[in-house]
Design a protein around this motif. Structure first.
Motif, PDB file in Angstrom:
ATOM      1  N   LYS A   9       0.695  -1.335  -0.118  1.00  0.00           N
ATOM      2  CA  LYS A   9      -0.051   0.013  -0.062  1.00  0.00           C
ATOM      3  C   LYS A   9       0.974   1.209  -0.039  1.00  0.00           C
ATOM      4  CE  LYS A   9      -4.205  -2.065   1.968  1.00  0.00           C
ATOM      5  NZ  LYS A   9      -4.961  -2.103   3.315  1.00  0.00           N
ATOM      6  N   ILE A  10       1.950   1.348   0.803  1.00  0.00           N
ATOM      7  CA  ILE A  10       3.000   2.329   0.542  1.00  0.00           C
ATOM      8  C   ILE A  10       3.464   2.570  -0.702  1.00  0.00           C
ATOM      9  CG2 ILE A  10       5.186   3.142   1.623  1.00  0.00           C
ATOM     10  CD1 ILE A  10       4.318   1.967   4.401  1.00  0.00           C
ATOM     11  N   ILE A  11       3.982   1.417  -1.315  1.00  0.00           N
ATOM     12  CA  ILE A  11       4.638   1.439  -2.709  1.00  0.00           C
ATOM     13  C   ILE A  11       3.796   2.057  -3.574  1.00  0.00           C
ATOM     14  CG2 ILE A  11       5.257  -0.027  -4.467  1.00  0.00           C
ATOM     15  CD1 ILE A  11       6.342  -1.873  -2.254  1.00  0.00           C
ATOM     16  N   CYS A  12       2.227   1.756  -3.581  1.00  0.00           N
ATOM     17  CA  CYS A  12       1.466   2.422  -4.529  1.00  0.00           C
ATOM     18  C   CYS A  12       0.792   3.655  -3.966  1.00  0.00           C
ATOM     19  CB  CYS A  12       0.540   1.214  -5.035  1.00  0.00           C
ATOM     20  SG  CYS A  12      -0.862   0.993  -3.840  1.00  0.00           S
ATOM     21  N   ARG A  13       1.271   4.131  -2.848  1.00  0.00           N
ATOM     22  CA  ARG A  13       0.967   5.480  -2.325  1.00  0.00           C
ATOM     23  C   ARG A  13      -0.504   5.308  -1.938  1.00  0.00           C
ATOM     24  NH1 ARG A  13       5.632   9.182  -3.741  1.00  0.00           N
ATOM     25  NH2 ARG A  13       6.982   7.362  -4.617  1.00  0.00           N
ATOM     26  N   GLU A  14      -1.146   4.252  -1.652  1.00  0.00           N
ATOM     27  CA  GLU A  14      -2.302   4.069  -0.970  1.00  0.00           C
ATOM     28  C   GLU A  14      -2.383   4.676   0.533  1.00  0.00           C
ATOM     29  OE1 GLU A  14      -3.960   0.432  -2.620  1.00  0.00           O
ATOM     30  OE2 GLU A  14      -5.106   0.141  -0.566  1.00  0.00           O
ATOM     31  N   ILE A  15      -1.443   4.476   1.054  1.00  0.00           N
ATOM     32  CA  ILE A  15      -1.329   4.995   2.449  1.00  0.00           C
ATOM     33  C   ILE A  15       0.149   5.883   2.501  1.00  0.00           C
ATOM     34  CG2 ILE A  15      -2.514   3.168   3.731  1.00  0.00           C
ATOM     35  CD1 ILE A  15       0.177   2.021   4.769  1.00  0.00           C
ATOM     36  N   SER A  16       0.195   6.650   3.291  1.00  0.00           N
ATOM     37  CA  SER A  16       1.492   7.485   3.344  1.00  0.00           C
ATOM     38  C   SER A  16       2.404   6.909   4.051  1.00  0.00           C
ATOM     39  CB  SER A  16       1.259   9.053   3.814  1.00  0.00           C
ATOM     40  OG  SER A  16       0.761   9.021   5.067  1.00  0.00           O
ATOM     41  N   ALA A  17       3.769   7.490   3.517  1.00  0.00           N
ATOM     42  CA  ALA A  17       5.101   7.322   4.061  1.00  0.00           C
ATOM     43  C   ALA A  17       5.832   8.227   3.745  1.00  0.00           C
ATOM     44  CB  ALA A  17       5.510   5.805   3.847  1.00  0.00           C
ATOM     45  N   ALA A  28      12.163   3.023  -0.993  1.00  0.00           N
ATOM     46  CA  ALA A  28      12.705   3.236   0.492  1.00  0.00           C
ATOM     47  C   ALA A  28      11.867   4.077   0.895  1.00  0.00           C
ATOM     48  CB  ALA A  28      14.135   3.344   0.410  1.00  0.00           C
ATOM     49  N   PHE A  29      11.694   3.865   2.521  1.00  0.00           N
ATOM     50  CA  PHE A  29      10.873   4.812   3.210  1.00  0.00           C
ATOM     51  C   PHE A  29      11.478   4.563   4.746  1.00  0.00           C
ATOM     52  CE2 PHE A  29       8.524   1.128   2.286  1.00  0.00           C
ATOM     53  CZ  PHE A  29       7.931   0.744   3.527  1.00  0.00           C
ATOM     54  N   ARG A  30      11.070   5.725   5.282  1.00  0.00           N
ATOM     55  CA  ARG A  30      11.532   5.771   6.840  1.00  0.00           C
ATOM     56  C   ARG A  30      10.489   4.905   7.677  1.00  0.00           C
ATOM     57  NH1 ARG A  30      15.382   9.446   7.405  1.00  0.00           N
ATOM     58  NH2 ARG A  30      15.193  11.110   6.080  1.00  0.00           N
ATOM     59  N   ASP A  31      11.188   4.090   8.485  1.00  0.00           N
ATOM     60  CA  ASP A  31      10.352   3.440   9.256  1.00  0.00           C
ATOM     61  C   ASP A  31       9.408   4.140  10.379  1.00  0.00           C
ATOM     62  OD1 ASP A  31      10.842  -0.175  10.383  1.00  0.00           O
ATOM     63  OD2 ASP A  31       9.798   1.404  11.844  1.00  0.00           O
ATOM     64  N   ILE A  32       8.150   3.619  10.650  1.00  0.00           N
ATOM     65  CA  ILE A  32       7.318   4.285  11.270  1.00  0.00           C
ATOM     66  C   ILE A  32       7.640   4.487  12.780  1.00  0.00           C
ATOM     67  CG2 ILE A  32       5.607   2.729  11.760  1.00  0.00           C
ATOM     68  CD1 ILE A  32       3.300   4.467  11.022  1.00  0.00           C
ATOM     69  N   ASN A  33       8.325   3.484  13.070  1.00  0.00           N
ATOM     70  CA  ASN A  33       8.798   3.232  14.534  1.00  0.00           C
ATOM     71  C   ASN A  33      10.352   3.105  14.781  1.00  0.00           C
ATOM     72  OD1 ASN A  33       8.850   2.441  17.182  1.00  0.00           O
ATOM     73  ND2 ASN A  33       8.020   0.710  17.011  1.00  0.00           N
ATOM     74  N   PRO A  34      10.980   4.118  14.386  1.00  0.00           N
ATOM     75  CA  PRO A  34      12.393   4.075  14.424  1.00  0.00           C
ATOM     76  C   PRO A  34      13.164   3.503  15.481  1.00  0.00           C
ATOM     77  CG  PRO A  34      11.935   6.334  14.469  1.00  0.00           C
ATOM     78  CD  PRO A  34      10.550   5.438  14.372  1.00  0.00           C
ATOM     79  N   LYS A  35      14.019   2.668  15.430  1.00  0.00           N
ATOM     80  CA  LYS A  35      14.913   2.017  16.278  1.00  0.00           C
ATOM     81  C   LYS A  35      16.383   2.573  16.609  1.00  0.00           C
ATOM     82  CE  LYS A  35      11.523  -1.247  16.278  1.00  0.00           C
ATOM     83  NZ  LYS A  35      11.021  -0.897  15.045  1.00  0.00           N
ATOM     84  N   ALA A  36      16.741   3.743  15.672  1.00  0.00           N
ATOM     85  CA  ALA A  36      17.772   4.294  15.533  1.00  0.00           C
ATOM     86  C   ALA A  36      17.458   5.736  15.166  1.00  0.00           C
ATOM     87  CB  ALA A  36      18.838   3.658  15.097  1.00  0.00           C
ATOM     88  N   PRO A  37      18.526   6.811  15.197  1.00  0.00           N
ATOM     89  CA  PRO A  37      18.242   7.970  14.599  1.00  0.00           C
ATOM     90  C   PRO A  37      17.803   7.916  13.103  1.00  0.00           C
ATOM     91  CG  PRO A  37      19.985   7.909  16.094  1.00  0.00           C
ATOM     92  CD  PRO A  37      19.597   6.580  16.358  1.00  0.00           C
ATOM     93  N   THR A  38      18.462   7.055  12.635  1.00  0.00           N
ATOM     94  CA  THR A  38      18.284   6.887  10.973  1.00  0.00           C
ATOM     95  C   THR A  38      17.652   5.437  10.799  1.00  0.00           C
ATOM     96  OG1 THR A  38      19.922   8.329   9.979  1.00  0.00           O
ATOM     97  CG2 THR A  38      18.935   6.432   8.720  1.00  0.00           C
ATOM     98  N   HIS A  39      16.333   4.972  10.643  1.00  0.00           N
ATOM     99  CA  HIS A  39      15.699   3.800  10.519  1.00  0.00           C
ATOM    100  C   HIS A  39      14.894   3.870   9.041  1.00  0.00           C
ATOM    101  CE1 HIS A  39      13.696  -0.120  12.201  1.00  0.00           C
ATOM    102  NE2 HIS A  39      14.082  -0.181  10.946  1.00  0.00           N
TER     103      HIS A  39
END
Ligand code: 5GP
Length: 115
Positions: A9-17, A28-39
């Motif tokens: 759904k993210i890939i086809c932009r049905e939901i946002s990321a 490639a997109f940012r993790d919604i629940n980052p486990k490090a400053p860059t995730h």
């Protein structure tokens, strides 16, 4: 029709990321629940559920994961300090989303892998 998973759904932009990169094979997109400053998550555009489902036909796609990971790491300015690339597979590997993806983590010392 097959139900789309969250990454499809993210890939086809049905939901946002926060999408940082997309081409014909990967996104490639940012993790919604980052486990490090860059995730950042790098995912295949077509559905490959787990690493067990990877075939010879996916060589180009999988090669691109590492090329794009290095490019994003440079953009995020974590290439020199370093980062970790992780692919989880199935239950014991801690996989939650059954759509092949690689985690790109960095921005702080990550320490040893804790099992
Ligand atoms: P896994 O455990 O399958 O290797 O990793 C799945 C990752 O997907 C987790 O780090 C989780 O935070 C992330 N995630 C789950 N749902 C969403 C979502 O809706 N959007 C984004 N951007 N990341 C998600």
């Amino acid at each position: 029709m097959e139900k789309k998973n969250i990454f499809s759904k993210i890939i086809c932009r049905e939901i946002s990321a926060d999408i940082l990169y997309q081409d014909d094979l990967i996104t490639a997109f940012r993790d919604i629940n980052p486990k490090a400053p860059t995730h950042i998550l790098i995912v295949t555009n077509t559905l490959i559920p787990t690493n067990n489902d990877v075939t010879e036909n996916d060589e180009t796609t999988l090669g691109r994961f590492f090329i794009v990971a290095a490019k994003i790491a440079r953009k995020e300015n974590i290439d020199k300090t370093g980062y970790r690339l992780i692919v989880n597979c199935n239950h014991h590997g801690g996989q939650e989303i059954y759509h092949f993806h690689m985690h790109l983590l960095g921005g702080k010392p990550l320490g040893p892998i804790i099992i």
